[in-house]
Design an enzyme around this catalytic site. Sequence first.
Site, PDB file in Angstrom:
ATOM      1  N   CYS A  42      35.416  35.966  38.578  1.00  0.00           N
ATOM      2  CA  CYS A  42      36.760  36.054  39.129  1.00  0.00           C
ATOM      3  C   CYS A  42      37.100  37.525  39.310  1.00  0.00           C
ATOM      4  CB  CYS A  42      37.784  35.432  38.192  1.00  0.00           C
ATOM      5  SG  CYS A  42      37.542  33.675  37.957  1.00  0.00           S
ATOM      6  N   GLU A  72      30.955  34.970  42.902  1.00  0.00           N
ATOM      7  CA  GLU A  72      30.912  33.511  42.794  1.00  0.00           C
ATOM      8  C   GLU A  72      31.800  32.901  43.856  1.00  0.00           C
ATOM      9  OE1 GLU A  72      31.616  32.172  38.784  1.00  0.00           O
ATOM     10  OE2 GLU A  72      32.248  30.209  39.487  1.00  0.00           O
TER      11      GLU A  72
END
Lengths: 513, 805
Positions: free
Chosen positions: A369, A403
Amino acid sequence: MAEVGEIIEGCRLPVLRRNQDNEDEWPLAEILSVKDISGRKLFYVHYIDFNKRLDEWVTHERLDLKKIQFPKKEAKTPTKNGLPGSRPGSPEREVPASAQASGKTLPIPVQITLRFNLPKEREAIPGGEPDQPLSSSSCLQPNHRSTKRKVEVVSPATPVPSETAPASVFPQNGAARRAVAAQPGRKRKSNCLGTDEDSQDSSDGIPSAPRMTGSLVSDRSHDDIVTRMKNIECIELGRHRLKPWYFSPYPQELTTLPVLYLCEFCLKYGRSLKCLQRHLTKCDLRHPPGNEIYRKGTISFFEIDGRKNKSYSQNLCLLAKCFLDHKTLYYGTDPFLFYVMTEYDCKGFHIVGYFSKEKESTEDYNVACILTLPPYQRRGYGKLLIEFSYELSKVEGKTGTPEKPLSDLGLLSYRSYWSQTILEILMGLKSESGERPQITINEISEITSIKKEDVISTLQYLNLINYYKGQYILTLSEDIVDGHERAMLKRLLRIDSKCLHFTPKDWSKRGKW
Amino acid sequence: MSKLSFRARALDAAKPLPIYRGKDMPDLNDCVSINRAVPQMPTGMEKEEESEHHLQRAISAQQVFREKKESMVIPVPEAESNVNYYNRLYKGEFKQPKQFIHIQPFNLDNEQPDYDMDSEDETLLNRLNRKMEIKPLQFEIMIDRLEKASSNQLVTLQEAKLLLNEDDYLIKAVYDYWVRKRKNCRGPSLIPQIKQEKRDGSTNNDPYVAFRRRTEKMQTRKNRKNDEASYEKMLKLRREFSRAITILEMIKRREKTKRELLHLTLEVVEKRYHLGDYGGEILNEVKISRSEKELYATPATLHNGNHHKVQECKTKHPHHLSLKEEASDVVRQKKKYPKKPKAEALITSQQPTPETLPVINKSDIKQYDFHSSDEDEFPQVLSPVSEPEEENDPDGPCAFRRRAGCQYYAPRLDQANHSCENSELADLDKLRYRHCLTTLTVPRRCIGFARRRIGRGGRVIMDRISTEHDPVLKQIDPEMLNSFSSSSQTIDFSSNFSRTNASSKHCENRLSLSEILSNIRSCRLQCFQPRLLNLQDSDSEECTSRKPGQTVNNKRVSAASVALLNTSKNGISGGITEEQFQTHQQQLVQMQRQQLAQLQQKQQSQHSSQQTHPKAQGSSTSDCMSKTLDSASAHFAASAVVSAPVPSRSEVAKEQNTGHNNINGVVQPSGTSKTLYSTNMALSSSPGISAVQLVRTVGHTTTNHLIPALCTSSPQTLPMNNSCLTNAVHLNNVSVVSPVNVHINTRTSAPSPTALKLATVAASMDRVPKVTPSSAISSIARENHEPERLGLNGIAETTVAMEVT
């Protein structure tokens, strides 16, 4: 013209919104929830084709009730809700296209939206089939959401034949409940759970837990109405007051507070300013509770181990979740490292943003994140964070990629970073001995630690790759070069690798994280 | 973009991309669209969100303007950054340390109450403070403890008192306040906490539950999988290592054999040198031995690595001989051994004519070249002559293919031996070795010339062949003609005999068909019976002749006369072992029965033979010896003590026993390597015996008989025993020779030139090593034999090993 009292979840109607240019717009929005505060009704609206972060509570004054579209099922259950037969026909809701065609009801943005490849359902509508397509298109989204909501097992992608089926099959009550109660159900669930919803939820059967690696969820099957709505109104963090963009699982009793007070340094949440005050008497942190691994000027990076410093990691995640839609807090923070970027002033090291990173990634992720806190956004900190993440990858000797899924802002930020980084390399290439400079994609990847696929996608995005005389070439057009140079002039914040004091650890040898 | 006229190659990340800038940039219209060649990379966004309005607007704006415009920025909720009380809230200043901040783990756990007082608490505190002094921190600690001590159920006042080390009144006040506040609190705790997961899984979908524990099942499963895979890999590794070990061991064995061969070669060369055989004349002279040599050569080639092939070669020889006579045999052999044809061709071509001898010699010489590969090996063993033959004899689709896991028996040396015996008699041998005049016990009749062999499952198969003599033979009553030898074979033998013994009878037999009967009576009878003794004897003779083949030359040169034979024989006698005797006896016993009667009557030598018998054998006094030992030989033998191959007439079983006894008696004095080969002997003898029982040969067992007996017996013996037989054969040779020494063997004694020659050859071959005194010879003979035996044994072992692996 519908009454305010008739407005229920699932209705769609234009809602007044002020855009960045301070112009009033009436984008189409869907009512997600309705609440009554001291006799005043508030409607939680989601602007169609706008990001959820812009969802908000609005008063009825901002609703264009003339253009309201009720969920189709509802049309058949007017009596249930005491809806007058005045809306006998199923809601002739205006679809963006038809609205656009019909007049200026819809704000410009929507028209723009149409220009950019909207989902098919919407494009099909201008075709002009009045009833079926309309209803299907209009109802598709709410329905599909309700499907998700009620029977979460059904994937959103499952084409639910337009609501006619359930509507006709179910007795009126049932239909009403399904359609009407379904949407209210969202709210009810968040407030006081309706029996209907309960049964539905329990029918989910075996709860499927999200995957255990990574920190983002792309599977939205658990995305119910609760998580669709922001639950924290405001967060006070240091000097800043933040308006959360998304749901975050702060303790539920805190969600009703007008402001959630966070300690700027340890990120602990308190219910009141007094609490924060009290906390600050006990908390002597003036920087994130980790090791500083980078410092240049006022910018520092701190590394926090998600296992060793759970409370800070969790608090950070809770805060970050307020601004990251796909982030999941389903699992603990043990397998992650958190790199917190701070800006120093005399009060301490103030958090600007952070990114998390799996200690061991099986998929070459170097970022899980990543977030720049809203007060610091659009000032180059995001790119700095990204740059730092690749700097770590360089030290590790790996290539990496963030990601997935990326958010819109994430995509823009990464594309921008990739573009600038790659262009920087391409333009820095000197022609040796008069020959045309050349470089392989792998070389770019090695130099930058940007994963090969991202290099290719960036080159493609910039339209640099061309096929010429039987081979691929990279073409740097004038405006590309100019644009890049201009952008680089603005990009003042850079990571200085000399200021990085970082030794990667081999987490695989440590047994548990 | 120009229309795509061809498909562009896929983008290769490893291929350099030239960079074109500004002016020298080609017209993009010349460039080909690469949409198809370079797959569009996914953005990595969720599909739904990707189409969001503001994003698309921003993207398009960026693409158009190359930079973002303010209005094109994705809008986000506003944030205020003007908390005016900030400085009051965060008091003091924090000076940036010069060093990077390094946090100490224990610093994180300072014991501070998690509970933070709020304004409501403050009022309480103010109220309480009127009566007693209570600090906020103290209050927070109290609440904190109460909270943490109670989960769903609140702690009681009593518990609280235990928990809190405070004044009772204060505790009461705070406790009451806490209980009240707790009841009004919507949350589960006054300290706001993130919802914990419940173990029952009921909270799996609760959006407010966060930071669940990860169950680490997956990893263990992964590990287990790895373990399994690695275990299998280890197993495989071990298997391969053990295979490598086996191969290395076999190589070691091969090299050892090579070394032996080298030594032998050296010895041969030395001998030749001493004899002055620079031109190879002596070698050439030993034509007879060449076939034998070939046989021996095969062991040599074995060393080269391909044992199977060598064996095949051996087996081939006999087949050659039989080739002309029997098509069936050839066919059968072909099937078994694909490479036979070559060898056969070789031999056949070589044997008939003396010219071939040199060739053979060459091959002999070549033997000693060590070839590592199988392919090389054959051409050398087989002279070039063989090639045309090969063509004539294509295996075609019927070619034999070695089957994995199938154990192939070692070649039958007995057959080979026959062929090797006398090169001069090659033609005769063919017949002789292959076919004997055969009588059956049941029904009792003479079936003419036939050959025995073992079929599948150990069945005895008689291959009959028609001869000119058939009509005559049919008339023969097996009983009447106890010793009836096959025409051709017997003739051969008889010829030998006649020469050696100078007996006219043999000659008569062979020449005139009408005289067959008389021949038979005169012990020219050929036995078809599988007499081990005979077989072995003959084998032994052959073997001995072969082995020393090279040395034979030397011997020959030096010893041209009987004397030589004697010496050599003496030497041989010394070398006799138990086993040799046993086999010898076994073979002879059968022959003896039939022979004795006739022999005694006709031959003068009976007395001598009888005399020898008592000496040699305690049990069997039969006159059989008389036959084997011609009159001349008998005379010669007067001085000899050797037990000789004198078989008694006693029946098979008896013979065996007696034979053993005899052997023991005889052997022991001379015995050297008895034990070594006893087992082999036993093996070889047993089948021989059985064979004997099955088929009764009519023929005589003279020395001549020995050979036919061998022929017959060899096929009878089980393949299993082949290797053993060979050993036995060697031994037998020794034993056979020994009698020769004493009595002047049938062959040796024969005055006839050919016979003499043969005898000498045989003798020389046997005892080649030593022309000198018998004792010395014997010792040498042993030496010579032993390596050979070892070699043979080695071969057998190696072959087995090969197949096992």
